[in-house]
Scaffold this motif. Structure first.
Motif, PDB file in Angstrom:
ATOM      1  N   GLN A   1      -6.345   9.012   5.333  1.00 54.25           N
ATOM      2  CA  GLN A   1      -6.190   7.934   4.341  1.00 54.25           C
ATOM      3  C   GLN A   1      -4.951   7.090   4.621  1.00 54.25           C
ATOM      4  OE1 GLN A   1      -8.344   7.428   1.704  1.00 54.25           O
ATOM      5  NE2 GLN A   1      -9.596   9.083   2.510  1.00 54.25           N
ATOM      6  N   GLY A   2      -3.963   7.683   5.265  1.00 48.43           N
ATOM      7  CA  GLY A   2      -2.743   6.934   5.606  1.00 48.43           C
ATOM      8  C   GLY A   2      -1.899   6.531   4.404  1.00 48.43           C
ATOM      9  N   ASN A   3      -2.042   7.248   3.291  1.00 52.87           N
ATOM     10  CA  ASN A   3      -1.299   6.854   2.086  1.00 52.87           C
ATOM     11  C   ASN A   3       0.212   7.026   2.238  1.00 52.87           C
ATOM     12  OD1 ASN A   3      -3.698   6.253   0.826  1.00 52.87           O
ATOM     13  ND2 ASN A   3      -3.864   8.210  -0.233  1.00 52.87           N
ATOM     14  N   ALA A   4       0.614   8.041   2.976  1.00 53.99           N
ATOM     15  CA  ALA A   4       2.062   8.241   3.168  1.00 53.99           C
ATOM     16  C   ALA A   4       2.647   7.095   4.002  1.00 53.99           C
ATOM     17  CB  ALA A   4       2.334   9.593   3.831  1.00 53.99           C
ATOM     18  N   SER A   5       1.906   6.692   5.044  1.00 54.54           N
ATOM     19  CA  SER A   5       2.362   5.558   5.872  1.00 54.54           C
ATOM     20  C   SER A   5       2.497   4.310   5.000  1.00 54.54           C
ATOM     21  CB  SER A   5       1.368   5.282   7.002  1.00 54.54           C
ATOM     22  OG  SER A   5       1.015   6.479   7.672  1.00 54.54           O
ATOM     23  N   THR A   6       1.502   4.069   4.140  1.00 54.01           N
ATOM     24  CA  THR A   6       1.542   2.911   3.249  1.00 54.01           C
ATOM     25  C   THR A   6       2.766   2.977   2.339  1.00 54.01           C
ATOM     26  OG1 THR A   6      -0.869   2.831   3.223  1.00 54.01           O
ATOM     27  CG2 THR A   6       0.254   1.654   1.446  1.00 54.01           C
ATOM     28  N   ALA A   7       2.998   4.147   1.750  1.00 53.21           N
ATOM     29  CA  ALA A   7       4.098   4.290   0.795  1.00 53.21           C
ATOM     30  C   ALA A   7       5.464   4.069   1.454  1.00 53.21           C
ATOM     31  CB  ALA A   7       4.055   5.671   0.141  1.00 53.21           C
ATOM     32  N   LEU A   8       5.529   4.315   2.769  1.00 54.40           N
ATOM     33  CA  LEU A   8       6.804   4.111   3.462  1.00 54.40           C
ATOM     34  C   LEU A   8       6.861   2.726   4.117  1.00 54.40           C
ATOM     35  CD1 LEU A   8       7.410   7.608   5.122  1.00 54.40           C
ATOM     36  CD2 LEU A   8       8.242   6.734   2.935  1.00 54.40           C
ATOM     37  N   GLY A   9       5.834   1.904   3.872  1.00 59.84           N
ATOM     38  CA  GLY A   9       5.820   0.556   4.434  1.00 59.84           C
ATOM     39  C   GLY A   9       5.685   0.552   5.945  1.00 59.84           C
ATOM     40  N   ILE A  10       5.030   1.579   6.500  1.00 62.72           N
ATOM     41  CA  ILE A  10       4.885   1.688   7.958  1.00 62.72           C
ATOM     42  C   ILE A  10       3.513   1.163   8.386  1.00 62.72           C
ATOM     43  CG2 ILE A  10       4.835   3.305   9.928  1.00 62.72           C
ATOM     44  CD1 ILE A  10       7.576   3.303   8.628  1.00 62.72           C
ATOM     45  N   ASP A  11       3.533   0.280   9.383  1.00 63.04           N
ATOM     46  CA  ASP A  11       2.309  -0.289   9.918  1.00 63.04           C
ATOM     47  C   ASP A  11       1.385   0.832  10.423  1.00 63.04           C
ATOM     48  OD1 ASP A  11       0.477  -1.990  10.929  1.00 63.04           O
ATOM     49  OD2 ASP A  11       1.730  -2.777  12.563  1.00 63.04           O
ATOM     50  N   HIS A  12       0.117   0.852   9.949  1.00 63.91           N
ATOM     51  CA  HIS A  12      -0.782   1.888  10.462  1.00 63.91           C
ATOM     52  C   HIS A  12      -2.178   1.335  10.729  1.00 63.91           C
ATOM     53  CE1 HIS A  12      -2.535   3.018   6.358  1.00 63.91           C
ATOM     54  NE2 HIS A  12      -1.487   2.307   6.034  1.00 63.91           N
ATOM     55  N   HIS A  13      -2.202   0.087  11.254  1.00 65.06           N
ATOM     56  CA  HIS A  13      -3.508  -0.454  11.650  1.00 65.06           C
ATOM     57  C   HIS A  13      -3.994   0.271  12.903  1.00 65.06           C
ATOM     58  CE1 HIS A  13      -1.981  -2.809  15.010  1.00 65.06           C
ATOM     59  NE2 HIS A  13      -0.994  -3.212  14.229  1.00 65.06           N
ATOM     60  N   ALA A  14      -5.245   0.054  13.233  1.00 63.46           N
ATOM     61  CA  ALA A  14      -5.916   0.892  14.233  1.00 63.46           C
ATOM     62  C   ALA A  14      -5.223   0.939  15.597  1.00 63.46           C
ATOM     63  CB  ALA A  14      -7.357   0.416  14.391  1.00 63.46           C
ATOM     64  N   ASP A  15      -4.456  -0.100  15.951  1.00 62.72           N
ATOM     65  CA  ASP A  15      -3.911  -0.159  17.308  1.00 62.72           C
ATOM     66  C   ASP A  15      -2.574   0.556  17.505  1.00 62.72           C
ATOM     67  OD1 ASP A  15      -6.097  -1.573  18.059  1.00 62.72           O
ATOM     68  OD2 ASP A  15      -5.159  -3.542  17.734  1.00 62.72           O
ATOM     69  N   VAL A  16      -1.914   0.945  16.424  1.00 62.57           N
ATOM     70  CA  VAL A  16      -0.605   1.581  16.623  1.00 62.57           C
ATOM     71  C   VAL A  16      -0.776   3.059  16.989  1.00 62.57           C
ATOM     72  CG1 VAL A  16       0.523  -0.005  14.980  1.00 62.57           C
ATOM     73  CG2 VAL A  16      -0.205   2.265  14.206  1.00 62.57           C
ATOM     74  N   LEU A  17       0.195   3.583  17.728  1.00 65.42           N
ATOM     75  CA  LEU A  17       0.176   5.014  18.041  1.00 65.42           C
ATOM     76  C   LEU A  17       0.515   5.801  16.784  1.00 65.42           C
ATOM     77  CD1 LEU A  17       2.064   5.184  21.478  1.00 65.42           C
ATOM     78  CD2 LEU A  17      -0.393   5.543  21.075  1.00 65.42           C
ATOM     79  N   GLY A  18      -0.156   6.934  16.624  1.00 67.75           N
ATOM     80  CA  GLY A  18       0.112   7.727  15.421  1.00 67.75           C
ATOM     81  C   GLY A  18      -0.319   9.170  15.599  1.00 67.75           C
ATOM     82  N   THR A  19      -0.518   9.847  14.459  1.00 59.79           N
ATOM     83  CA  THR A  19      -0.827  11.273  14.477  1.00 59.79           C
ATOM     84  C   THR A  19      -2.113  11.568  15.263  1.00 59.79           C
ATOM     85  OG1 THR A  19       0.259  11.401  12.330  1.00 59.79           O
ATOM     86  CG2 THR A  19      -1.078  13.288  12.967  1.00 59.79           C
ATOM     87  N   TYR A  20      -3.071  10.644  15.211  1.00 59.88           N
ATOM     88  CA  TYR A  20      -4.310  10.828  15.974  1.00 59.88           C
ATOM     89  C   TYR A  20      -4.011  11.024  17.459  1.00 59.88           C
ATOM     90  CZ  TYR A  20      -8.535   9.612  18.520  1.00 59.88           C
ATOM     91  OH  TYR A  20      -9.578   9.628  19.394  1.00 59.88           O
ATOM     92  N   ASP A  21      -3.161  10.137  18.011  1.00 59.97           N
ATOM     93  CA  ASP A  21      -2.855  10.190  19.443  1.00 59.97           C
ATOM     94  C   ASP A  21      -2.063  11.460  19.777  1.00 59.97           C
ATOM     95  OD1 ASP A  21      -3.662   7.223  20.133  1.00 59.97           O
ATOM     96  OD2 ASP A  21      -2.496   7.180  18.289  1.00 59.97           O
ATOM     97  N   VAL A  22      -1.202  11.878  18.851  1.00 62.38           N
ATOM     98  CA  VAL A  22      -0.415  13.095  19.072  1.00 62.38           C
ATOM     99  C   VAL A  22      -1.343  14.312  19.124  1.00 62.38           C
ATOM    100  CG1 VAL A  22       1.329  14.602  18.034  1.00 62.38           C
ATOM    101  CG2 VAL A  22       1.661  12.110  18.016  1.00 62.38           C
ATOM    102  N   LEU A  23      -2.326  14.349  18.221  1.00 67.17           N
ATOM    103  CA  LEU A  23      -3.219  15.509  18.137  1.00 67.17           C
ATOM    104  C   LEU A  23      -4.259  15.552  19.253  1.00 67.17           C
ATOM    105  CD1 LEU A  23      -4.030  15.755  14.306  1.00 67.17           C
ATOM    106  CD2 LEU A  23      -2.646  17.328  15.657  1.00 67.17           C
ATOM    107  N   THR A  24      -4.787  14.392  19.621  1.00 69.85           N
ATOM    108  CA  THR A  24      -5.954  14.406  20.511  1.00 69.85           C
ATOM    109  C   THR A  24      -5.644  13.947  21.929  1.00 69.85           C
ATOM    110  OG1 THR A  24      -6.630  12.156  19.967  1.00 69.85           O
ATOM    111  CG2 THR A  24      -7.509  13.916  18.568  1.00 69.85           C
TER     112      THR A  24
END
Ligand code: ADP
Ligand code: MG
Length: 302
Positions: free
Chosen positions: A80-103
């Motif tokens: 859901q990315g709610n924590a990213s939203t609450a911290l004002g952190i960009d989390h559109h599909a192209d940014v690196l994130g937890t998905y890339d770390v895990l997979t």
């Protein structure tokens, strides 16, 4: 309408399976009895029930700890990315994130971003791709320990550089006991369980404790349920007080003294891309989360 006792305790069948008359699984030990650990504290914020205050607790405790001077990383592990939203952190599909770390074995250092409003608070964002990670992980080797590997690598790497090491890593878990949550529990040393002061407050906690026990047994012997926090407490209702009393009776060691009040300011803050700590620093919610953060710190010193 169920009585409070009925409403906060699991059903008969669950109690029978568990073999305990009060229906609650033994807590896999926990702080404050746990010995102090040097270095980074790694805490999974978990409860497979949705809407109990996991994300709200994760972001506000993270911000409060950063305010207290800690260097904090919040890993958003909910698609859901709610924590990213609450911290004002960009989390559109192209940014690196937890998905890339895990997979994709992407190093955490490449995916983390510092929160503009809260110095010392960093976030690894959750993009929409993370929803597919549960399925992608199934086919991978060491599927349960991808986050642990990434966190351990980062902690080791930061110790060798001029970057300040993280004092605390918090992982905001999704509302399920799937592989993403298992990754969080395998990476963590502690679990923080938010419990909503509502009917059926403890529903599913037995299941959560059973999963934690399984992860301890198989992947992570040092994992403890160090703390529980009562959320959305409404002092005007008898129900909230009764539920709080009941939960404390079951988990006297784990439940923080401080409860989190139900507060409009807390629920408004994310829509401004903020934690309540910066959105309204003097509000009852901000004060409560600051006190909870202080209790959490005190437990590490116990
Ligand atoms: P979870 O991550 O467990 O699904 P959330 O933290 O997203 O739960 O909280 C669920 C909903 O409850 C959200 O809309 C959130 O804003 C609201 N909420 C959480 N804590 C409080 C609180 N203390 N007061 C008022 N609303 C709250
Ligand atoms: Mg959440």
């Amino acid at each position: 309408m169920p009585t409070v006792r009925e409403s906060v305790t699991p059903g008969r069948r669950e109690r029978e399976r568990e073999g305990r008359p009060d229906g609650l699984a033994p807590v896999p030990v926990g702080a404050p009895a746990a010995p102090p650990r040097p270095g980074t504290r790694i805490i999974a914020v978990a409860n497979q029930k949705g809407g109990v205050g996991k994300t709200t607790t994760a972001v506000n405790v993270a911000a409060a700890l950063a305010e207290l001077g800690s260097s904090v990383l919040l890993v958003d592990a909910d698609p859901q990315g709610n924590a990213s939203t609450a911290l004002g952190i960009d989390h559109h599909a192209d940014v690196l994130g937890t998905y890339d770390v895990l997979t994709d074995a992407t190093p955490l250092v490449d995916a983390i971003v510092e929160c503009a409003d809260v110095p010392g608070l960093w976030c690894c964002p959750a993009t929409v791709d993370l929803a597919g990670a549960e399925i992608e992980l199934v086919g991978m080797s060491a599927r349960e320990s991808q986050l642990r590997r990434a966190v351990d690598e980062m902690v080791t790497a930061r110790a060798d550089t001029a970057d300040r090491p993280f004092d605390v890593v918090l992982v905001d878990c999704p509302p399920s006991l799937g592989l993403i949550t298992v990754n969080a529990l395998t990476a963590a040393r502690e679990v923080l369980v938010p419990i909503q002061c509502e009917y059926y407050a403890l529903e599913g906690v037995t299941q959560l404790l059973r999963s934690i026990a399984l992860v301890r047994e198989r992947y992570n012997a040092e994992l403890v349920v160090s703390s529980m926090v009562l959320t959305m407490f409404d002092g005007r209702t008898r129900l909230s007080s009764q539920v709080a009393e009941e939960v404390r009776a079951h988990f006297p060691e784990q439940v923080f003294d401080q409860t989190i009040p139900r507060s409009v300011r807390v629920s408004e803050a994310p829509s401004h891309g903020q934690t309540v700590m910066t959105y309204d620093p003097a509000s009852s919610g901000a004060l409560a989360y600051r006190a909870v953060a202080a209790e959490l710190v005190a437990r590490s010193d116990a």
